[in-house]
Design a protein around this motif. Structure first.
Motif, PDB file in Angstrom:
ATOM      1  N   LEU A  92       0.850  -1.191   0.000  1.00  0.00           N
ATOM      2  CA  LEU A  92       0.000   0.000   0.000  1.00  0.00           C
ATOM      3  C   LEU A  92       0.883   1.238   0.000  1.00  0.00           C
ATOM      4  CD1 LEU A  92      -2.717   1.558   0.406  1.00  0.00           C
ATOM      5  CD2 LEU A  92      -2.354   1.268   2.875  1.00  0.00           C
ATOM      6  N   GLY A  93       0.586   2.172  -0.892  1.00  0.00           N
ATOM      7  CA  GLY A  93       1.263   3.456  -0.904  1.00  0.00           C
ATOM      8  C   GLY A  93       0.285   4.548  -0.519  1.00  0.00           C
ATOM      9  N   VAL A  94       0.684   5.441   0.381  1.00  0.00           N
ATOM     10  CA  VAL A  94      -0.186   6.548   0.779  1.00  0.00           C
ATOM     11  C   VAL A  94       0.530   7.871   0.565  1.00  0.00           C
ATOM     12  CG1 VAL A  94      -1.473   5.172   2.469  1.00  0.00           C
ATOM     13  CG2 VAL A  94       0.532   6.478   3.210  1.00  0.00           C
ATOM     14  N   ASP A  95      -0.253   8.901   0.253  1.00  0.00           N
ATOM     15  CA  ASP A  95       0.297  10.235   0.053  1.00  0.00           C
ATOM     16  C   ASP A  95      -0.803  11.244   0.328  1.00  0.00           C
ATOM     17  OD1 ASP A  95       3.022  11.151  -1.758  1.00  0.00           O
ATOM     18  OD2 ASP A  95       1.504  12.674  -1.360  1.00  0.00           O
ATOM     19  N   TYR A  96      -0.432  12.440   0.789  1.00  0.00           N
ATOM     20  CA  TYR A  96      -1.470  13.432   1.044  1.00  0.00           C
ATOM     21  C   TYR A  96      -1.831  14.213  -0.201  1.00  0.00           C
ATOM     22  CZ  TYR A  96       1.898  17.389   1.687  1.00  0.00           C
ATOM     23  OH  TYR A  96       2.859  18.366   1.528  1.00  0.00           O
ATOM     24  N   SER A  97      -1.125  13.992  -1.296  1.00  0.00           N
ATOM     25  CA  SER A  97      -1.450  14.612  -2.574  1.00  0.00           C
ATOM     26  C   SER A  97      -2.378  13.704  -3.377  1.00  0.00           C
ATOM     27  CB  SER A  97      -0.174  14.868  -3.377  1.00  0.00           C
ATOM     28  OG  SER A  97      -0.472  15.168  -4.726  1.00  0.00           O
ATOM     29  N   GLU A  98      -3.589  14.195  -3.638  1.00  0.00           N
ATOM     30  CA  GLU A  98      -4.529  13.414  -4.445  1.00  0.00           C
ATOM     31  C   GLU A  98      -3.976  13.142  -5.840  1.00  0.00           C
ATOM     32  OE1 GLU A  98      -7.104  15.763  -1.505  1.00  0.00           O
ATOM     33  OE2 GLU A  98      -5.404  16.183  -2.836  1.00  0.00           O
ATOM     34  N   GLU A  99      -3.276  14.136  -6.405  1.00  0.00           N
ATOM     35  CA  GLU A  99      -2.721  13.969  -7.742  1.00  0.00           C
ATOM     36  C   GLU A  99      -1.664  12.868  -7.766  1.00  0.00           C
ATOM     37  OE1 GLU A  99      -3.379  15.487 -10.868  1.00  0.00           O
ATOM     38  OE2 GLU A  99      -5.214  15.861  -9.724  1.00  0.00           O
ATOM     39  N   SER A 100      -0.879  12.783  -6.717  1.00  0.00           N
ATOM     40  CA  SER A 100       0.117  11.723  -6.617  1.00  0.00           C
ATOM     41  C   SER A 100      -0.554  10.353  -6.621  1.00  0.00           C
ATOM     42  CB  SER A 100       0.949  11.920  -5.345  1.00  0.00           C
ATOM     43  OG  SER A 100       1.146  10.733  -4.640  1.00  0.00           O
ATOM     44  N   VAL A 101      -1.611  10.229  -5.849  1.00  0.00           N
ATOM     45  CA  VAL A 101      -2.317   8.942  -5.750  1.00  0.00           C
ATOM     46  C   VAL A 101      -2.947   8.575  -7.087  1.00  0.00           C
ATOM     47  CG1 VAL A 101      -4.269   7.772  -4.661  1.00  0.00           C
ATOM     48  CG2 VAL A 101      -2.696   9.134  -3.272  1.00  0.00           C
ATOM     49  N   ILE A 122      -1.287  11.357   7.321  1.00  0.00           N
ATOM     50  CA  ILE A 122      -0.793  10.405   8.316  1.00  0.00           C
ATOM     51  C   ILE A 122      -0.790  10.974   9.726  1.00  0.00           C
ATOM     52  CG2 ILE A 122       0.585   9.189   6.586  1.00  0.00           C
ATOM     53  CD1 ILE A 122       3.078  10.515   7.778  1.00  0.00           C
ATOM     54  N   PHE A 123      -0.946  12.297   9.851  1.00  0.00           N
ATOM     55  CA  PHE A 123      -0.963  12.919  11.180  1.00  0.00           C
ATOM     56  C   PHE A 123      -2.378  13.118  11.713  1.00  0.00           C
ATOM     57  CE2 PHE A 123       3.088  14.238   9.311  1.00  0.00           C
ATOM     58  CZ  PHE A 123       3.952  13.795  10.299  1.00  0.00           C
ATOM     59  N   ASP A 124      -3.366  12.736  10.919  1.00  0.00           N
ATOM     60  CA  ASP A 124      -4.758  12.798  11.368  1.00  0.00           C
ATOM     61  C   ASP A 124      -4.999  11.650  12.347  1.00  0.00           C
ATOM     62  OD1 ASP A 124      -7.555  12.602  11.671  1.00  0.00           O
ATOM     63  OD2 ASP A 124      -7.908  13.366   9.652  1.00  0.00           O
ATOM     64  N   VAL A 161       6.572  14.490  16.218  1.00  0.00           N
ATOM     65  CA  VAL A 161       5.610  13.407  16.469  1.00  0.00           C
ATOM     66  C   VAL A 161       5.672  12.326  15.392  1.00  0.00           C
ATOM     67  CG1 VAL A 161       4.071  14.955  17.715  1.00  0.00           C
ATOM     68  CG2 VAL A 161       3.718  14.603  15.269  1.00  0.00           C
ATOM     69  N   TYR A 162       6.590  12.462  14.459  1.00  0.00           N
ATOM     70  CA  TYR A 162       6.671  11.506  13.358  1.00  0.00           C
ATOM     71  C   TYR A 162       6.845  10.079  13.860  1.00  0.00           C
ATOM     72  CZ  TYR A 162       8.034   9.531   8.843  1.00  0.00           C
ATOM     73  OH  TYR A 162       8.095   8.768   7.702  1.00  0.00           O
ATOM     74  N   HIS A 163       7.686   9.918  14.865  1.00  0.00           N
ATOM     75  CA  HIS A 163       7.950   8.560  15.371  1.00  0.00           C
ATOM     76  C   HIS A 163       6.685   7.910  15.920  1.00  0.00           C
ATOM     77  CE1 HIS A 163       7.815   9.329  19.777  1.00  0.00           C
ATOM     78  NE2 HIS A 163       8.170  10.542  19.431  1.00  0.00           N
TER      79      HIS A 163
END
Length: 226
Positions: A92-101, A122-124, A161-163
């Motif tokens: 699974l690949g995730v990205d916050y850019s709709e265009e990327s997806v 991912i921070f939601d 908070v990334y970790h």
């Protein structure tokens, strides 16, 4: 002492920049199906080194029962490279850019890669994709660090908070493999290492020497969740 893990903000950390970028790449792909977009860190052979690390060191996850997630997947190139190497995990690949997806989905369909993609912040706190055996990051933390964004009531910088995001989605004894060109190995360790995440292995890159100081322009670290 100055905190060297804090970077100045840049347009490279904005969602608009990446939406515009991948919109252009989608257009190029429609005109030329062989143009699957930018391969980040290609000059350092980082993508292939990450793929080699996964296939050589994480063979236990080379099956459909295992799950891999690529954070900030962009055009999906890293996951497609794993497919080309016949790594069989569910990806699974995730990205916050709709265009990327959209772009990654179009490439996967045209090349018949068995990879899924989804738009996500991912921070939601409500984002809950489940747990994964392998979590990948190729330059995503670099971009995140340039965003200047904060999260939570305490407005903590996303880098701090990334970790916790990794801890949330990585299975026990799972591996988080990250590559960065903005942070040194020491800085990256400081950002990611926690009570639950510890350094396991590193990927070796050519070392340069300037002014008597040795270093590398890129680093990759594998962390394991305890």
């Amino acid at each position: 002492m100055e905190d060297t893990t804090k970077l100045n903000t840049s347009k490279l950390g904005t969602k608009k920049y990446w939406d515009d970028f991948y919109s252009l790449e989608r257009g190029n792909f429609k005109e030329n199906p062989e143009d699957t977009g930018e391969c980040w860190f290609n000059d350092n052979d980082a993508e292939q080194r990450m793929v080699d690390f996964v296939t050589e060191n994480l063979a236990e996850f080379d099956n459909k029962e295992s799950k891999v997630i690529d954070l900030g997947t962009g055009n999906g190139h890293l996951l497609f490279a794993l497919c080309e190497d016949d790594f069989a995990a569910t990806m699974l690949g995730v990205d916050y850019s709709e265009e990327s997806v959209r772009f990654a989905k179009e490439i996967a369909a045209s090349k018949e890669y068995d990879v899924s993609f989804a738009q996500a912040d991912i921070f939601d706190a409500s984002w809950n994709p489940g747990e994964f055996d392998i979590v990948l990051d190729k330059g995503t933390l670099d971009a995140i660090a340039l965003s200047g964004l904060t999260v939570g009531e305490n407005k903590r910088p996303v880098v701090e908070v990334y970790h916790t995001v990794i801890e949330k989605i990585l299975k026990k004894n799972g591996v988080f493999l990250i590559t960065s060109c903005n942070f040194t190995q020491e800085e990256l360790t400081k950002i990611v290492q926690s009570e639950h995440l510890e350094v396991w292995e590193t990927i070796k890159y050519p070392v340069f020497e300037f002014g008597g100081v040795k270093g590398s322009t890129i680093c990759s670290i594998a962390f394991v969740k305890k």
